[in-house]
Scaffold this active site. Structure first.
Site, PDB file in Angstrom:
ATOM      1  N   ASP A 118       0.849  -1.199   0.000  1.00  0.00           N
ATOM      2  CA  ASP A 118       0.000   0.000   0.000  1.00  0.00           C
ATOM      3  C   ASP A 118       0.885   1.249   0.000  1.00  0.00           C
ATOM      4  OD1 ASP A 118      -2.460  -1.443   0.177  1.00  0.00           O
ATOM      5  OD2 ASP A 118      -2.035  -1.801   2.287  1.00  0.00           O
ATOM      6  N   ASP A 154       3.805  -0.709  -8.627  1.00  0.00           N
ATOM      7  CA  ASP A 154       3.401   0.077  -9.796  1.00  0.00           C
ATOM      8  C   ASP A 154       3.508   1.562  -9.477  1.00  0.00           C
ATOM      9  OD1 ASP A 154       1.232  -0.338  -7.862  1.00  0.00           O
ATOM     10  OD2 ASP A 154       0.209   1.115  -9.135  1.00  0.00           O
TER      11      ASP A 154
HETATM   12  N1  SAM Z   1       0.699  -8.423  -2.685  1.00  0.00           N
HETATM   13  C1  SAM Z   1      -0.646  -8.479  -3.208  1.00  0.00           C
HETATM   14  C2  SAM Z   1      -0.642  -8.227  -4.690  1.00  0.00           C
HETATM   15  O1  SAM Z   1       0.379  -7.723  -5.202  1.00  0.00           O
HETATM   16  O2  SAM Z   1      -1.623  -8.546  -5.364  1.00  0.00           O
HETATM   17  C3  SAM Z   1      -1.564  -7.500  -2.472  1.00  0.00           C
HETATM   18  C4  SAM Z   1      -1.246  -6.044  -2.623  1.00  0.00           C
HETATM   19  S1  SAM Z   1      -2.291  -4.990  -1.633  1.00  0.00           S
HETATM   20  C5  SAM Z   1      -2.137  -3.446  -2.369  1.00  0.00           C
HETATM   21  C6  SAM Z   1      -1.310  -4.800  -0.148  1.00  0.00           C
HETATM   22  C7  SAM Z   1      -1.612  -5.840   0.905  1.00  0.00           C
HETATM   23  O3  SAM Z   1      -0.736  -5.658   2.010  1.00  0.00           O
HETATM   24  C8  SAM Z   1      -3.034  -5.747   1.467  1.00  0.00           C
HETATM   25  O4  SAM Z   1      -3.659  -7.003   1.399  1.00  0.00           O
HETATM   26  C9  SAM Z   1      -2.823  -5.283   2.906  1.00  0.00           C
HETATM   27  O5  SAM Z   1      -3.821  -5.750   3.781  1.00  0.00           O
HETATM   28  C10 SAM Z   1      -1.457  -5.842   3.222  1.00  0.00           C
HETATM   29  N2  SAM Z   1      -0.748  -5.109   4.285  1.00  0.00           N
HETATM   30  C11 SAM Z   1      -0.630  -3.767   4.399  1.00  0.00           C
HETATM   31  N3  SAM Z   1       0.075  -3.431   5.500  1.00  0.00           N
HETATM   32  C12 SAM Z   1       0.411  -4.609   6.095  1.00  0.00           C
HETATM   33  C13 SAM Z   1       1.136  -4.926   7.274  1.00  0.00           C
HETATM   34  N4  SAM Z   1       1.639  -3.960   8.059  1.00  0.00           N
HETATM   35  N5  SAM Z   1       1.318  -6.223   7.598  1.00  0.00           N
HETATM   36  C14 SAM Z   1       0.786  -7.209   6.799  1.00  0.00           C
HETATM   37  N6  SAM Z   1       0.094  -6.957   5.667  1.00  0.00           N
HETATM   38  C15 SAM Z   1      -0.093  -5.683   5.316  1.00  0.00           C
END
Ligand code: SAM
Length: 212
Positions: A118, A154
């Site tokens: 994110d 991206d």
């Molecule tokens: N990696 C996947 C992809 O490329 O399709 C998902 C990308 S999505 C934008 C980012 C993911 O990171 C989300 O599912 C979010 O819940 C998780 N995430 C964000 N901060 C996190 C944290 N501190 N610990 C674990 N997961 C986290």
């Protein structure tokens, strides 16, 4: 990732939860026993719906993989994807990556994958970015020197922020590309986000950062 609350999420987690490590702090220092092998352990942080980690675990049976995701309504989809594959080398943790040091000993992990983390666009949200100094310090506590963090995104601004963050924390960067899919890198396994963004014609940025 915004995700609508899943109906029967807890039930579904239990149903497909053979690979779910519910109390990872109990396994700290004993992951080899959990996997039944002393193969290297690679961790994906923020695995989302699990495409990358499932494909990596199938492609590299001699690596043990752990996927960490903080949102259980997303993780349930990753676990349901993994369940029929019956992979001996894959486990899931539902937790915040900030807790990684509670779950793994120093050197117990030998690679970390950060895929399409994110971006947290506002400056005041910078500490939530998974490549912020505070997270890099956590990663250092579970990696050995010479190990790698592989980062794909991206988002150009997040990429710039991350390159600076890695450099300031003394990581040595290599294989930097601003267009992964036209870079000749043959070994790429795509994530859900990567598939979506590349179909829209967006370039994918990637860097490997070695802990020095
Ligand atoms: N990696 C996947 C992809 O490329 O399709 C998902 C990308 S999505 C934008 C980012 C993911 O990171 C989300 O599912 C979010 O819940 C998780 N995430 C964000 N901060 C996190 C944290 N501190 N610990 C674990 N997961 C986290």
């Amino acid at each position: 990732m915004r995700m609508r609350k899943k109906k029967n999420c807890d039930e579904r987690l239990e149903k497909s939860g053979q690979l779910w490590i519910r109390t990872p702090e109990d396994i700290k220092g004993a992951w080899s026993e959990e996997f039944g092998s002393s193969n290297p352990i690679h961790v994906e942080i923020g695995c989302g719906k699990g495409k990358f980690i499932c494909e990596m675990a199938q492609k590299y049976p001699d690596i043990n993989f752990v996927a960490i995701e903080v949102v259980k309504d997303v993780m349930v989809l990753a676990m349901e994807k993994a369940q029929p594959l019956e992979l001996a080398n894959l486990r899931f943790i539902i937790a915040d990556a900030a807790k990684l040091g509670d779950y793994f000993e120093k050197g117990e992990i030998s690679r970390i994958y950060l895929n399409f983390s994110d971006p947290w666009k506002k400056n005041k949200q910078a500490k939530r970015r998974l490549t912020h100094k505070n997270f890099l310090d956590v990663y250092k506590s579970v990696l050995n020197e010479g190990d790698f963090i592989c980062f794909k995104t991206d988002n150009q601004k997040l990429f710039e922020f991350s390159l600076n963050s890695f450099a300031q924390e003394g990581f040595k960067m290599s294989d930097i590309t601003f267009d992964l899919h036209n870079s000749g890198f043959a070994d790429n396994v795509m994530t859900e986000y990567e598939t979506r963004f590349s179909e829209q014609g967006m370039p994918i940025y990637r860097v490997c950062a070695e802990y020095k």
